[in-house]
Design a protein around this motif. Structure first.
Motif, PDB file in Angstrom:
ATOM      1  N   VAL A 250      22.628 -46.965   0.080  1.00 12.80           N
ATOM      2  CA  VAL A 250      23.370 -48.133   1.094  1.00 12.80           C
ATOM      3  C   VAL A 250      22.280 -48.926   1.662  1.00 12.80           C
ATOM      4  O   VAL A 250      21.215 -48.720   2.028  1.00 12.80           O
ATOM      5  N   LEU A 251      22.681 -50.115   1.900  1.00  6.12           N
ATOM      6  CA  LEU A 251      21.961 -51.168   2.246  1.00  6.12           C
ATOM      7  C   LEU A 251      22.619 -51.876   3.669  1.00  6.12           C
ATOM      8  O   LEU A 251      23.983 -52.475   3.403  1.00  6.12           O
ATOM      9  N   PHE A 252      22.168 -51.643   4.897  1.00  6.87           N
ATOM     10  CA  PHE A 252      22.480 -52.277   5.948  1.00  6.87           C
ATOM     11  C   PHE A 252      22.033 -53.580   6.315  1.00  6.87           C
ATOM     12  O   PHE A 252      20.763 -53.833   6.050  1.00  6.87           O
ATOM     13  N   VAL A 253      22.754 -54.429   6.852  1.00  6.52           N
ATOM     14  CA  VAL A 253      22.494 -55.980   6.841  1.00  6.52           C
ATOM     15  C   VAL A 253      22.792 -56.574   8.140  1.00  6.52           C
ATOM     16  O   VAL A 253      24.049 -56.490   8.599  1.00  6.52           O
ATOM     17  N   CYS A 254      21.853 -57.239   8.750  1.00  8.10           N
ATOM     18  CA  CYS A 254      22.284 -58.269  10.006  1.00  8.10           C
ATOM     19  C   CYS A 254      21.453 -59.506   9.798  1.00  8.10           C
ATOM     20  O   CYS A 254      21.069 -59.801   8.377  1.00  8.10           O
ATOM     21  N   LEU A 255      21.322 -60.353  10.840  1.00  9.65           N
ATOM     22  CA  LEU A 255      20.784 -61.719  10.423  1.00  9.65           C
ATOM     23  C   LEU A 255      19.518 -61.390  10.009  1.00  9.65           C
ATOM     24  O   LEU A 255      18.910 -61.860   9.138  1.00  9.65           O
TER      25      LEU A 255
ATOM     26  N   ALA B 159      17.654 -46.318  10.399  1.00  9.62           N
ATOM     27  CA  ALA B 159      17.134 -45.032  11.414  1.00  9.62           C
ATOM     28  C   ALA B 159      18.197 -44.002  11.561  1.00  9.62           C
ATOM     29  O   ALA B 159      18.019 -42.798  11.210  1.00  9.62           O
ATOM     30  N   VAL B 160      19.317 -44.448  12.214  1.00 12.50           N
ATOM     31  CA  VAL B 160      20.392 -43.491  12.357  1.00 12.50           C
ATOM     32  C   VAL B 160      20.852 -42.824  11.283  1.00 12.50           C
ATOM     33  O   VAL B 160      21.248 -41.709  11.414  1.00 12.50           O
ATOM     34  N   MET B 161      21.262 -43.605  10.275  1.00  9.30           N
ATOM     35  CA  MET B 161      21.751 -43.356   8.992  1.00  9.30           C
ATOM     36  C   MET B 161      20.845 -41.983   8.358  1.00  9.30           C
ATOM     37  O   MET B 161      21.136 -40.875   7.901  1.00  9.30           O
TER      38      MET B 161
ATOM     39  N   ASN C 184      15.726 -40.338  19.977  1.00 10.23           N
ATOM     40  CA  ASN C 184      14.919 -39.654  18.629  1.00 10.23           C
ATOM     41  C   ASN C 184      15.029 -40.461  17.303  1.00 10.23           C
ATOM     42  O   ASN C 184      15.050 -39.728  16.167  1.00 10.23           O
ATOM     43  N   TYR C 185      15.302 -41.493  17.200  1.00  4.76           N
ATOM     44  CA  TYR C 185      15.209 -42.433  16.171  1.00  4.76           C
ATOM     45  C   TYR C 185      13.902 -43.053  16.071  1.00  4.76           C
ATOM     46  O   TYR C 185      13.605 -43.899  16.736  1.00  4.76           O
ATOM     47  N   ASN C 186      13.411 -43.108  14.816  1.00  7.59           N
ATOM     48  CA  ASN C 186      12.253 -43.955  14.704  1.00  7.59           C
ATOM     49  C   ASN C 186      12.341 -45.098  13.728  1.00  7.59           C
ATOM     50  O   ASN C 186      12.810 -45.035  12.360  1.00  7.59           O
ATOM     51  N   LEU C 187      12.336 -46.384  13.921  1.00 11.98           N
ATOM     52  CA  LEU C 187      12.561 -47.438  13.408  1.00 11.98           C
ATOM     53  C   LEU C 187      11.190 -47.984  12.776  1.00 11.98           C
ATOM     54  O   LEU C 187      10.388 -48.442  13.196  1.00 11.98           O
TER      55      LEU C 187
ATOM     56  N   LEU D 279      26.442 -47.625  16.072  1.00 11.62           N
ATOM     57  CA  LEU D 279      25.723 -47.164  15.013  1.00 11.62           C
ATOM     58  C   LEU D 279      25.760 -45.737  14.658  1.00 11.62           C
ATOM     59  O   LEU D 279      26.369 -45.214  13.574  1.00 11.62           O
ATOM     60  N   GLU D 280      25.917 -44.920  15.876  1.00 11.08           N
ATOM     61  CA  GLU D 280      25.946 -43.489  15.719  1.00 11.08           C
ATOM     62  C   GLU D 280      27.444 -43.103  15.325  1.00 11.08           C
ATOM     63  O   GLU D 280      27.748 -42.442  14.347  1.00 11.08           O
ATOM     64  N   ASP D 281      28.463 -43.746  15.801  1.00  9.37           N
ATOM     65  CA  ASP D 281      29.886 -43.569  15.383  1.00  9.37           C
ATOM     66  C   ASP D 281      30.024 -44.065  14.017  1.00  9.37           C
ATOM     67  O   ASP D 281      30.462 -43.285  12.920  1.00  9.37           O
ATOM     68  N   ALA D 282      29.673 -45.092  13.492  1.00  9.93           N
ATOM     69  CA  ALA D 282      29.888 -45.779  12.383  1.00  9.93           C
ATOM     70  C   ALA D 282      29.127 -45.154  11.235  1.00  9.93           C
ATOM     71  O   ALA D 282      29.830 -44.688  10.179  1.00  9.93           O
ATOM     72  N   CYS D 283      27.933 -44.520  11.409  1.00  5.57           N
ATOM     73  CA  CYS D 283      27.335 -43.815  10.356  1.00  5.57           C
ATOM     74  C   CYS D 283      27.788 -42.579  10.036  1.00  5.57           C
ATOM     75  O   CYS D 283      28.042 -41.985   9.038  1.00  5.57           O
TER      76      CYS D 283
END
Length: 158
Positions: A6-11, A22-24, A65-68, A144-148
């Protein structure tokens, strides 16, 4: 067995997509799915290539508790469209940009929008928090929490 990739993409790959990554990853680890899923993120533009995630986004993520840890990179159309099974964009403009990068219908079919996987929220995109305040960063994480969670369900049921 091959991992689902899975690749997440934004600008710019410094707020939304590294947060989605990180959430995923956190959810995948919590559910014991590490051996089944590979997660990454990228941007449609290379404005911030080589940079860590936005400091404000990192602060809000750490509070949950997410580490980017990802380093920003631009989508590599010659590699990413063939390598990844799901290319998940944060908004309509990202979808449009990715569709223009795709070289064929098979690659275009891999593109979806993050909010398509939301189970609770009804937003049509994950808004860019870059020019806003704290509430924008919190909303991004909520979505993101909901969508992941929804994306994991989708992958498991595919």
């Amino acid at each position: 067995m091959d991992k689902t990739k899975v690749l997440f993409v934004c600008l710019g790959n410094i707020c939304r997509s590294p947060s989605a990554e990180a959430v995923m990853k956190a959810l995948v680890e919590k559910k014991g799915l590490d051996a089944k899923l590979e997660i990454d993120s990228a941007g449609t533009a290379g404005y911030h290539s080589g940079e860590p995630a936005d400091q404000r986004m990192q602060r809000h993520a750490v509070n949950r508790n997410y580490n980017l840890t990802s380093i920003s990179r631009k989508v590599n159309a010659k590699v990413d469209f063939d390598y990844f099974d799901f290319i998940v964009a944060m908004d309509d403009q990202n979808v449009e940009d990715l569709e223009m990068m795709a070289q064929n219908d098979e690659q275009r079919a891999k593109i979806s929008k993050m909010t398509d996987y939301c189970r609770t929220y009804t937003h049509t995109s994950v808004p860019d928090p870059y020019y806003g305040g704290a509430a924008g960063f919190e909303l991004v994480l909520d979505l993101l929490e909901d969508a992941c969670e929804g994306l994991i369900e989708h992958i498991e049921n595919a």
